[in-house]
Design a protein around this motif. Structure first.
Motif, short mmCIF file in Angstrom:
data_model
loop_
_atom_site.label_atom_id
_atom_site.label_comp_id
_atom_site.label_asym_id
_atom_site.label_seq_id
_atom_site.Cartn_x
_atom_site.Cartn_y
_atom_site.Cartn_z
N THR A 136 16.06 49.33 24.26
CA THR A 136 15.88 48.01 23.65
C THR A 136 17.08 47.12 23.88
N TYR A 175 15.29 53.89 19.21
CA TYR A 175 14.48 52.78 19.71
C TYR A 175 15.10 51.42 19.40
N THR A 176 16.27 51.40 18.79
CA THR A 176 16.82 50.14 18.28
C THR A 176 18.09 49.71 19.01
N ALA A 217 8.20 53.35 20.43
CA ALA A 217 7.81 54.10 19.23
C ALA A 217 6.42 54.71 19.39
N TRP A 256 11.87 45.76 8.21
CA TRP A 256 11.47 45.61 9.60
C TRP A 256 10.18 44.78 9.66
N GLN A 286 19.13 43.77 13.78
CA GLN A 286 18.67 44.92 14.55
C GLN A 286 17.26 44.67 15.08
N ALA A 298 11.51 52.77 13.01
CA ALA A 298 12.91 52.59 12.60
C ALA A 298 13.84 53.65 13.17
N SER A 356 13.85 46.71 17.20
CA SER A 356 13.25 47.99 17.56
C SER A 356 12.11 47.79 18.55
N ASN A 357 12.03 48.67 19.53
CA ASN A 357 11.02 48.64 20.58
C ASN A 357 9.80 49.45 20.10
#
Length: 311
Positions: A17, A246-247, A151, A115, A144, A242, A146-147
């Motif tokens: 990401t 992935y972040t 996920a 999120w 932040q 989360a 996240s993708n």
């Protein structure tokens, strides 16, 4: 670090990401090659960042228009936009106090927005967001991202097959029961509710990727499951989106710009600066989105609320 176009360099910031793009002047019209480079980076990294940009409201909007139609600032909060710029949504403690009241701001504190993607209770949530920093605290206040395509791929095949067929209700205020709130935000939700049933897994209209399309700020429940079942499934998915791998975490500076794809990324507003005596002022625009479609071809279904179009 790879050079994709003559002037622009794309520097990935994590394994899944975020990427920092060097060499762009967002205050000027971009070439076709520059636009293509930014689009390609967005599809791969879901969010891209720029440093040291000299933008005002007008030039931020002009930059966004090169990638799509610009929406009004917010479906509820258009009256708080800067005069002459209905597309601008200002993010700051003072702006939040003005919209919802200081008591609401203090009460929510660290339990504030989790999120989320922008306003997913809309039938056509914004496709992209562009956020620029004006005033930044000396420390804290990072955002932040996240993708959620990654996920989805991180789930086991049986779980992916199960959630491919599910749909969930997204409702504005779902995270803190605004419908029962006596505060200003509760009045907004009661008089003009905003809710849609979306697929739990969305097919990205450009990349064809499947993404986890739920978020703890707006997703109320999975329809056609018992409440207890819905809670367990949502908790599983919320934990997945989360996961740290992935972040990416972005440290703002004055003149920084973040540009992300709401169809494939969630973001988390900072909760570490409310107790500090520092101002934090950013300005956001969003681009008009389309109606989500699930893997089975079923489109989202509006419960309440109108199409969110150009300003």
């Amino acid at each position: 670090m790879t050079t994709i176009e003559k002037r622009l360099t794309v520097e990935p910031l994590s394994g899944w990401t975020g990427a920092l793009i060097h060499g762009a002047d967002l205050s000027q019209p971009l070439s076709d090659g520059e636009i293509a480079t930014i689009r390609e980076a967005l599809l791969r990294w879901k969010v891209v960042f720029f440093r040291d940009q000299d933008l005002d409201h007008a030039s931020q909007i002009a930059f966004g228009k090169q990638f799509g139609d610009v929406t009004p600032g917010h479906p509820y909060e258009g009256t708080t936009a800067p005069e002459g710029f209905p597309e601008i949504h200002t993010v700051s403690p003072k702006a939040y106090d003005h919209r919802y009241g200081a008591d609401c701001t203090k009460r929510r504190g660290a339990a504030g927005p989790g999120w989320h993607a922008e306003v997913t209770p809309l039938i056509n949530p914004p496709s992209h967001s562009i956020l620029r920093a004006e005033t930044i605290p000396p420390f804290g206040g990072d955002t932040q991202f996240s993708n959620v395509a990654a996920a989805y791929q991180g789930l086991s095949e049986p779980v992916r097959a199960f959630i491919d067929e599910l749909r969930a209700e997204h409702r504005f205020g779902a995270a803190f029961d605004a419908e029962r709130s006596s505060e200003k935000i509760g009045d907004l939700v009661r008089t003009n509710p905003l809710a849609t049933i979306h697929p739990v897994v969305r097919v990205h209209p450009e990349s064809g990727e499947r993404v986890v399309y739920v978020n703890p700020s707006f997703t109320r429940e999975i329809v056609n499951l018992a409440p207890r079942e819905s809670r367990h499934v949502l908790d599983l998915l919320f934990a997945e989106v989360a996961r740290p791998e992935y972040t990416v975490r972005f440290k703002w500076e004055p003149g920084s710009v973040a540009f992300w794809d709401n169809r494939a990324a969630l973001h988390l507003a900072p909760q570490d600066a409310h107790h500090l005596d520092h101002d934090r002022v950013l300005h956001r625009i969003t681009l008009v989105g389309d109606v989500p479609v699930g893997p089975n071809g079923v489109k989202s279904e509006s419960i309440s609320g109108e199409w969110f179009g150009a300003a």
